[in-house]
Design an enzyme around this catalytic site. Structure first.
Site, PDB file in Angstrom:
ATOM      1  CG  ASP A 195       6.693   4.153 -12.157  1.00 11.70           C
ATOM      2  OD1 ASP A 195       7.344   3.097 -12.201  1.00 11.70           O
ATOM      3  OD2 ASP A 195       5.449   4.188 -12.192  1.00 11.70           O
ATOM      4  CE  LYS A 234      -5.271  -1.878   0.981  1.00 16.32           C
ATOM      5  NZ  LYS A 234      -5.169  -0.426   0.752  1.00 16.32           N
ATOM      6  CB  SER A 254      -0.961  -0.043   1.183  1.00 18.24           C
ATOM      7  OG  SER A 254      -1.967   0.913   1.041  1.00 18.24           O
TER       8      SER A 254
END
Length: 431
Positions: free
Chosen positions: A327, A341, A316
């Site tokens: 990224d 999640k 999470s």
């Protein structure tokens, strides 16, 4: 409504108090309204309303949500517990482990955990494996216990005159807990010396969730930071750790998020901004398709090389932070596949002190990846046998040392990143 990202089904998150107007209630007299407010049906309908208004799936997993309300309110509940049971049964039909009801006691414990504070004296307890004596693992930093020079290994012989022999740690903790400002009297023994008395005044204590330190490896100064969860004080503690290590002139960092189950979304965003000077962090999408994108805001503390350690217990909010750093090419991710999640919850306090955790949005990493049930794939996979992992986590003092194989892999990657860093390393990108 505040948004939080939480961990596995036992997730931790911000306790959020929501004031809602109940709709669709019958027109009642003043006396009848008072009776309605005291009725277990009030909590049932309050919870139904929150799910109806905010749940991420407008089809409610193909459940006729309006009909379910009539069923709930058509029942007579002899107790709050009976109403709670019916509500839990209804929520189970959503087939969403993160949308769940908490009793008042459960919600209070949940709120205490996620607030990042506890009321007590700041002692972590265990039972001595040889003598079964109640033993101090360590005092919490800046706690009454630390101020009184309570030390690891001290035995607690009595608590307010009650002998501790045969007590569980839970029973002892219940006796030691109490209201802030009140005192507890402990009779303690250190090694083979005579027992000594300590009086501790209970206080509100910040729960430490960050462990950090300088590692000197082959002449390089490495900053190690481990974050165990995202509670209300995580960002503050991470900021203190980074700034302290910057003063020690570290050349790079290892950020350890292994077995971090998540927590508060705003804390993950704040921490991402400490590493990222620009770029996207996370995008959330609610049930209406409305999207909100969060970006860095040129407040990074350092641009030195960074490696993030993750495993299957990183969930999470940990994945929000890891996804942003990966990224945006800010960090190399090392370890094993994360939990997977990608859902955001709100946590609502109901009028009787119970609570409701509701999934309200889906999130995506900056590249647009949906990691739900998939997790994040590390840039460098570093595995360790299950038995070795169990042994490591049973001895947390070995984390971030040469006895930690995944940490050693992270150091290898970090050293390569340091070697490849430009001469201007350490200065923030001002473009």
């Amino acid at each position: 409504m505040a948004k939080i990202a939480t961990g596995s089904p036992a997730e931790k998150a911000l306790a959020f108090t929501s004031t809602l107007t109940l709709v669709g209630l019958p027109v009642l007299t003043t006396a009848a309204w008072a009776n309605w407010q005291d009725s277990p049906k009030t909590v049932v309908d309050e919870a139904w309303q929150i799910v109806s208004d905010t749940y991420v799936d407008p089809n409610f997993n193909q459940v006729d949500w309006t009909a379910e309300r009539q069923t709930l309110l058509g029942q007579e509940y002899i107790s709050s517990e009976a109403a709670y049971a019916s509500l839990k049964a209804l929520l189970a039909k959503l087939d969403d482990p993160y949308t769940r009801f908490m009793t008042p006691d459960e919600f209070q414990a949940f709120s205490n955990q996620t607030s990042g504070q506890l009321v007590g004296v700041g002692i972590q307890l265990t039972l001595d494996p040889d003598t079964n004596a109640l033993t101090v693992v360590q005092p919490i930093a800046d706690s009454p216990a630390m101020a009184a020079d309570v030390q690891p290994g001290d035995h607690i012989v009595q608590i307010d005159g009650t002998l501790t022999q045969g007590m569980t740690t839970e029973e002892a903790a219940n006796l030691i807990r109490g209201q802030a400002g009140t005192t507890v009297n402990l009779l303690m023994q250190r090694h083979d010396t005579a027992p000594f008395a300590v009086t501790l005044t209970r206080a509100r204590i910040d729960i430490p969730v960050v462990n950090s330190g300088l590692r000197e490896i082959n002449g390089q100064r490495i900053g190690y930071i481990r974050l165990s969860e995202f509670n209300a004080h995580s960002a503050d503690q991470i900021e203190q750790a980074i700034k302290g290590l910057e003063q020690q002139q570290v050349e790079g960092y290892v950020l350890d998020l292994r077995n971090n189950p998540g927590g508060m979304l705003d804390q993950a965003i704040a921490i991402a901004r400490m590493w990222l000077n620009k770029g996207a962090i996370v995008r959330t999408v609610d049930r209406d398709g409305d999207a909100e994108q969060v970006t860095a805001n040129r407040t990074a503390i350092t641009d030195k090389p960074l490696v993030v350690l993750v495993n299957g217990g990183s969930a999470s909010a940990s994945e929000v932070l890891t996804g942003a750093l990966q990224d945006d090419h800010r960090a190399t991710v090392v370890g094993t596949q994360t939990f997977g999640k990608a859902l955001v919850q709100s946590v609502n306090r109901l009028h009787d002190g119970s609570g409701l955790n509701v999934t309200i949005a889906h999130y995506y990493t900056p590249s647009g990846a949906d990691i739900n049930h998939r997790g994040i794939t590390p840039d460098v996979v570093s595995e360790s046998p299950d038995e070795a992992q169990r042994e490591l986590w049973m001895h947390p003092d070995r984390l971030g040392t040469e006895q930690d194989a995944q940490y050693v892999s992270a150091i290898t990657q970090l050293q390569q990143a340091i070697a490849a860093a430009p001469l201007a390393q350490g200065r923030l990108n001002s473009q």
